[in-house]
Design a protein around this motif. Structure first.
Motif, mmCIF file in Angstrom:
data_model
loop_
_atom_site.group_PDB
_atom_site.id
_atom_site.type_symbol
_atom_site.label_atom_id
_atom_site.label_comp_id
_atom_site.label_asym_id
_atom_site.label_seq_id
_atom_site.Cartn_x
_atom_site.Cartn_y
_atom_site.Cartn_z
ATOM 1 N N ASN A 127 0.800 -1.170 0.015
ATOM 2 C CA ASN A 127 -0.084 -0.074 0.271
ATOM 3 C C ASN A 127 1.078 1.153 -0.037
ATOM 4 N N SER A 128 0.272 2.336 -0.272
ATOM 5 C CA SER A 128 0.916 3.861 -0.357
ATOM 6 C C SER A 128 2.174 3.584 -1.121
ATOM 7 N N LEU A 129 2.169 3.027 -2.242
ATOM 8 C CA LEU A 129 3.353 2.786 -3.008
ATOM 9 C C LEU A 129 3.981 4.080 -3.300
ATOM 10 N N LYS A 130 5.500 3.943 -3.538
ATOM 11 C CA LYS A 130 6.223 5.065 -3.815
ATOM 12 C C LYS A 130 7.098 4.994 -5.094
ATOM 13 N N PRO A 131 7.632 5.900 -6.054
ATOM 14 C CA PRO A 131 8.232 5.486 -6.982
ATOM 15 C C PRO A 131 9.461 4.782 -6.647
ATOM 16 N N GLU A 132 9.933 5.010 -5.582
ATOM 17 C CA GLU A 132 11.304 4.087 -5.121
ATOM 18 C C GLU A 132 11.035 2.613 -4.919
#
Length: 117
Positions: free
Chosen positions: A82-87
């Motif tokens: 969840n709350s995925l980030k580009p990194e």
């Protein structure tokens, strides 16, 4: 013998994905299953792991966002992201370890997760 990973894809920042990994029935007495990731130019790193007893471990950067779970009867491990980030963009690999005198470490083929707008 290879694990079968699935569930990767393209998702926008803040989105969610659920990865699945199935170990063939020929793999017995698995004591640990985990998810690792490797971004271009980086080493493969452990993201999360879970033991037969249900103990879990997470990389600091994913704590509170990722959840690993396991269905031992089906030799399957999941990674809810969840709350995925580009990194978080990387190829994600699952593994299954059998400890003891017949130690073995099995890997899946990898599934690509891309977090981008």
């Amino acid at each position: 013998v290879q694990l079968q990973a699935s569930g990767g894809g393209l998702v926008q920042p803040g989105g969610s994905l659920r990865l699945s990994c199935v170990a063939p029935g020929s793999i017995f007495s698995i004591s640990f299953m985990g998810w690792h990731r490797q971004a271009p130019g980086n080493k493969r790193e452990l993201v999360a792991g879970i033991t037969t007893g249900g103990s879990t471990t997470y990389q600091d950067s994913v704590k509170g966002r990722f959840t690993i779970s396991r269905d031992s009867a089906r030799n399957t491990v999941y990674l809810q992201m969840n709350s995925l980030k580009p990194e978080d963009t990387a190829v994600y690999y699952c593994n299954a370890i059998r400890h003891g005198v017949t130690y073995a470490n099995y890997w899946g083929q990898g599934t690509l997760v891309t977090v981008s707008s």
